[in-house]
Write a protein that holds these residues in place. Sequence first.
Motif, PDB file in Angstrom:
ATOM      1  N   THR A 197       0.826  -1.206   0.000  1.00 55.09           N
ATOM      2  CA  THR A 197       0.000   0.000   0.000  1.00 55.09           C
ATOM      3  C   THR A 197       0.857   1.252   0.000  1.00 55.09           C
ATOM      4  N   LEU A 240       1.935   1.701  -3.503  1.00 52.38           N
ATOM      5  CA  LEU A 240       0.835   2.121  -4.374  1.00 52.38           C
ATOM      6  C   LEU A 240       0.440   3.573  -4.137  1.00 52.38           C
ATOM      7  N   VAL A 241       0.408   4.002  -2.884  1.00 53.86           N
ATOM      8  CA  VAL A 241       0.064   5.399  -2.594  1.00 53.86           C
ATOM      9  C   VAL A 241       1.157   6.334  -3.119  1.00 53.86           C
ATOM     10  N   THR A 283      -4.275   3.160 -10.411  1.00 54.78           N
ATOM     11  CA  THR A 283      -3.481   2.933  -9.198  1.00 54.78           C
ATOM     12  C   THR A 283      -4.339   3.075  -7.947  1.00 54.78           C
ATOM     13  N   THR A 340      -5.091   0.200  -5.186  1.00 52.44           N
ATOM     14  CA  THR A 340      -4.914   0.494  -3.765  1.00 52.44           C
ATOM     15  C   THR A 340      -6.160   0.112  -2.974  1.00 52.44           C
ATOM     16  N   CYS A 370      -6.242  -3.514  -2.520  1.00 58.85           N
ATOM     17  CA  CYS A 370      -5.230  -3.950  -1.558  1.00 58.85           C
ATOM     18  C   CYS A 370      -5.661  -3.644  -0.122  1.00 58.85           C
ATOM     19  N   ARG A 371      -6.193  -2.459   0.096  1.00 56.43           N
ATOM     20  CA  ARG A 371      -6.651  -2.027   1.423  1.00 56.43           C
ATOM     21  C   ARG A 371      -8.018  -1.365   1.259  1.00 56.43           C
ATOM     22  N   TYR A 380      -9.308   2.466   1.776  1.00 59.10           N
ATOM     23  CA  TYR A 380      -9.092   3.551   0.818  1.00 59.10           C
ATOM     24  C   TYR A 380     -10.270   3.730  -0.134  1.00 59.10           C
TER      25      TYR A 380
END
Length: 181
Positions: A43, A46-47, A72, A76, A79-80, A83
Amino acid sequence: LVFAITRQIFPRSNWPAILSAALYAFSVYNIFYTRAILSESVTAFLVTLLVFFLVGGLSGPRIFWWVLAGVTAGITILCRPEYFLFPIFLAAGLSFFLIKKEPFIVKKTAIFILFAFLTVSPWTVRNYRAFHQLIPVTATGAWGNFYLGMIINKSNWSGWEKLPDSAFTDPVERDKANKLY
């Protein structure tokens, strides 16, 4: 990426980029956590990549930067799930503060949001087919991971696929949640 982002913001000198990259490289947090296989490490990357694409999008007229930023942001989110609302708030903030400086900022941020949620949409369709209800990313909701992290401890841990009874006030809701696992 940190070097490249800082270089885009301060193009006249390499020193700010070198300093920011060095600070990031020698950060105790990054040294400790990047050796572990955790979603936080992915993460963070990605951020940072998202910020790189957004800075690129703000520095020029090309829409392609905003498409990459949206994709992107979608990855993200996958992934989490925390967000999930981040692209909306980010686009609203950018539009609000840059509406006078950047004439097409609303269009660019709309493209950003569109591609973020287009990236998430296959997983949402999969969830709808699997659970027969609209679940955008995760069965526990965008804030479910925060909530579960606060209620599960050593005394009420019952396994990976079981939520503790103390997490629910209503037995019907408990049964619905347990059916999702």
